[in-house]
Write an enzyme that holds these catalytic residues in place. Structure first.
Site, PDB file in Angstrom:
ATOM      1  N   LEU A  42     -10.790  -2.501  47.759  1.00  0.00           N
ATOM      2  CA  LEU A  42     -10.355  -1.108  47.893  1.00  0.00           C
ATOM      3  C   LEU A  42     -10.346  -0.359  46.564  1.00  0.00           C
ATOM      4  O   LEU A  42     -10.017  -0.917  45.523  1.00  0.00           O
ATOM      5  CB  LEU A  42      -8.946  -1.061  48.503  1.00  0.00           C
ATOM      6  CG  LEU A  42      -8.802  -1.710  49.885  1.00  0.00           C
ATOM      7  CD1 LEU A  42      -7.380  -1.508  50.411  1.00  0.00           C
ATOM      8  CD2 LEU A  42      -9.818  -1.169  50.884  1.00  0.00           C
ATOM      9  N   HIS A  46     -11.091   4.610  49.385  1.00  0.00           N
ATOM     10  CA  HIS A  46     -10.411   4.036  50.564  1.00  0.00           C
ATOM     11  C   HIS A  46      -8.965   4.539  50.640  1.00  0.00           C
ATOM     12  O   HIS A  46      -8.462   4.852  51.712  1.00  0.00           O
ATOM     13  CB  HIS A  46     -10.367   2.503  50.462  1.00  0.00           C
ATOM     14  CG  HIS A  46     -11.702   1.839  50.396  1.00  0.00           C
ATOM     15  ND1 HIS A  46     -12.148   1.203  49.268  1.00  0.00           N
ATOM     16  CD2 HIS A  46     -12.675   1.694  51.317  1.00  0.00           C
ATOM     17  CE1 HIS A  46     -13.346   0.677  49.500  1.00  0.00           C
ATOM     18  NE2 HIS A  46     -13.690   0.965  50.730  1.00  0.00           N
ATOM     19  N   GLN A  70     -23.279  -6.324  60.069  1.00  0.00           N
ATOM     20  CA  GLN A  70     -23.931  -5.125  59.549  1.00  0.00           C
ATOM     21  C   GLN A  70     -24.769  -5.396  58.306  1.00  0.00           C
ATOM     22  O   GLN A  70     -25.335  -4.489  57.722  1.00  0.00           O
ATOM     23  CB  GLN A  70     -22.915  -4.013  59.293  1.00  0.00           C
ATOM     24  CG  GLN A  70     -21.980  -4.253  58.125  1.00  0.00           C
ATOM     25  CD  GLN A  70     -20.841  -3.235  58.130  1.00  0.00           C
ATOM     26  OE1 GLN A  70     -19.969  -3.253  58.990  1.00  0.00           O
ATOM     27  NE2 GLN A  70     -20.852  -2.330  57.164  1.00  0.00           N
ATOM     28  N   GLY A 156     -14.940   8.062  55.517  1.00  0.00           N
ATOM     29  CA  GLY A 156     -15.281   8.847  54.335  1.00  0.00           C
ATOM     30  C   GLY A 156     -16.646   9.507  54.479  1.00  0.00           C
ATOM     31  O   GLY A 156     -17.580   8.916  55.021  1.00  0.00           O
ATOM     32  N   SER A 194     -17.548   3.392  44.941  1.00  0.00           N
ATOM     33  CA  SER A 194     -18.087   2.442  45.919  1.00  0.00           C
ATOM     34  C   SER A 194     -17.748   1.034  45.453  1.00  0.00           C
ATOM     35  O   SER A 194     -17.755   0.753  44.248  1.00  0.00           O
ATOM     36  CB  SER A 194     -19.611   2.584  45.999  1.00  0.00           C
ATOM     37  OG  SER A 194     -20.173   1.462  46.643  1.00  0.00           O
TER      38      SER A 194
HETATM   39  P1  AMP Z   1     -16.439   0.425  53.091  1.00  0.00           P
HETATM   40  O1  AMP Z   1     -15.333  -0.477  52.664  1.00  0.00           O
HETATM   41  O2  AMP Z   1     -17.469   0.655  52.056  1.00  0.00           O
HETATM   42  O3  AMP Z   1     -16.998   0.038  54.439  1.00  0.00           O
HETATM   43  O4  AMP Z   1     -15.783   1.848  53.310  1.00  0.00           O
HETATM   44  C1  AMP Z   1     -14.696   2.033  54.178  1.00  0.00           C
HETATM   45  C2  AMP Z   1     -14.458   3.503  54.374  1.00  0.00           C
HETATM   46  O5  AMP Z   1     -14.149   4.092  53.119  1.00  0.00           O
HETATM   47  C3  AMP Z   1     -15.689   4.234  54.925  1.00  0.00           C
HETATM   48  O6  AMP Z   1     -15.270   5.201  55.874  1.00  0.00           O
HETATM   49  C4  AMP Z   1     -16.248   4.868  53.692  1.00  0.00           C
HETATM   50  O7  AMP Z   1     -17.007   6.025  53.947  1.00  0.00           O
HETATM   51  C5  AMP Z   1     -14.987   5.199  52.935  1.00  0.00           C
HETATM   52  N1  AMP Z   1     -15.304   5.381  51.504  1.00  0.00           N
HETATM   53  C6  AMP Z   1     -15.954   4.511  50.698  1.00  0.00           C
HETATM   54  N2  AMP Z   1     -16.135   5.055  49.477  1.00  0.00           N
HETATM   55  C7  AMP Z   1     -15.566   6.285  49.523  1.00  0.00           C
HETATM   56  C8  AMP Z   1     -15.428   7.347  48.584  1.00  0.00           C
HETATM   57  N3  AMP Z   1     -15.906   7.261  47.347  1.00  0.00           N
HETATM   58  N4  AMP Z   1     -14.789   8.470  48.977  1.00  0.00           N
HETATM   59  C9  AMP Z   1     -14.316   8.594  50.240  1.00  0.00           C
HETATM   60  N5  AMP Z   1     -14.414   7.624  51.181  1.00  0.00           N
HETATM   61  C10 AMP Z   1     -15.039   6.492  50.826  1.00  0.00           C
END
Ligand code: AMP
Length: 291
Positions: A42, A46, A70, A156, A194
């Site tokens: 996180l 997140h 995925q 996000g 990210s």
């Molecule tokens: P992930 O853990 O990469 O699958 O992301 C989980 C959620 O967090 C997804 O809805 C992403 O779009 C969101 N997310 C990841 N990076 C960001 C960011 N920089 N800003 C906003 N939301 C994010």
């Protein structure tokens, strides 16, 4: 740890049945349940979702699951960062109620044999470069929706196409949940946060700024009246090619909902980018609204 800190720790659930039972009891009390699906590792992106869930719901669940379905066999499933303890500590600071971190076996036990497929918007862009990706995303997201019975799920804009695919799944399958999309959280210098940014070397980290710069340029041109997508692509390409290790997977100007490409820009558009910087594949996007 003091007992006050202990109390703020999210309750860790690993068993999907336990998650459903706990949530059912809360729903019977009329509580509004908010879900934030994540793969863990996180960061503030997140957390922005978890904070919104906390503000708008009675009960918040952050799922923390690196979903194998995925990832394609050649992708980074094995090396994807797994930082559950640090994730729990971060969520303690904002008062998340539950962290749901099931094992792959609990989610996909022996004999598991279902699939979820959304056509249209899932076939473009990421769908072309990662043909099985959105099937895996839809499968896990639908399972998470069913397990948590959430009223609202937070996603996000960082993964803009994913949000459109999930919305289409919810619409087509009458899934009783609201989908909320929140803005991209960036590092100070503009790189979209990210979990994969940690793969970047120092040099690549500097080069990765070309994604946001190219989107700035696209926004400037489109807001300035440019209507030819080809002109915008050329300007973006020039910026990205300044980074010697950057290779463009796609640049795309499309309708914000269907993502269908627009050769001539009219109305609001989404500009989406996927660029490999060295071995690391980065995505970013910008929604550009024209008055
Ligand atoms: P992930 O853990 O990469 O699958 O992301 C989980 C959620 O967090 C997804 O809805 C992403 O779009 C969101 N997310 C990841 N990076 C960001 C960011 N920089 N800003 C906003 N939301 C994010």
């Amino acid at each position: 740890m003091t007992s006050a800190e202990e109390e703020l720790k999210p309750y860790l659930v690993v068993d999907p049945h336990e998650m459903s039972e706990r949530v059912d009891a809360l729903r019977r009390q009329g509580k509004r349940i908010g879900l934030v699906p994540t793969m863990g590792a996180l960061h503030l992106g997140h957390l922005s979702l978890a904070i919104a869930a906390k503000n708008e719901c009675d009960v918040t669940i952050v799922s923390d699951f690196v979903n194998p379905t995925q990832f394609a066999p050649n992708e980074d499933f094995d090396k994807y960062p797994r930082t559950l303890d640090a994730d729990i500590d971060l969520l303690s600071k904002i008062g998340t109620d539950f962290i749901f971190a099931p094992s792959a076996n609990a989610m996909y036990p022996r004999g598991f044999d279902a699939s979820v497929r959304v056509g249209g918007v899932s076939q473009l862009l990421e769908g072309r470069f990662r043909p099985t990706h959105f099937d895996g995303v839809c499968l896990v997201v639908l399972k998470l929706f069913n397990i948590t019975r959430a009223d609202v799920a937070y996603f996000g804009q960082k993964d803009y196409q994913q949000v459109q695919v999930v919305k289409k799944m919810v619409e087509d399958l009458n899934v009783p949940i609201e989908i909320e999309m929140l803005p991209i959280i960036r590092e100070r210098d503009g790189l979209a946060m990210s979990s994969r940014n940690r793969y970047l070397s120092d040099e690549e980290r500097k080069e990765s700024l070309v994604l946001n710069k190219a989107l700035d340029k696209a926004e400037e041109l489109i807001k300035g009246g440019e209507r030819e997508s080809a002109v915008v692509y050329d300007a973006m390409r020039k910026i990205i090619e300044e980074a010697k290790d950057a290779k463009i997977d796609y640049m795309h100007i499309g309708d914000p909902k269907s993502l269908l490409e627009m050769e001539r820009i009219s109305g609001n558009v989404a500009v989406l980018l996927a660029v490999r910087v060295g071995e690391t594949r980065l995505i970013d996007n910008r929604l550009i609204e024209r008055k």
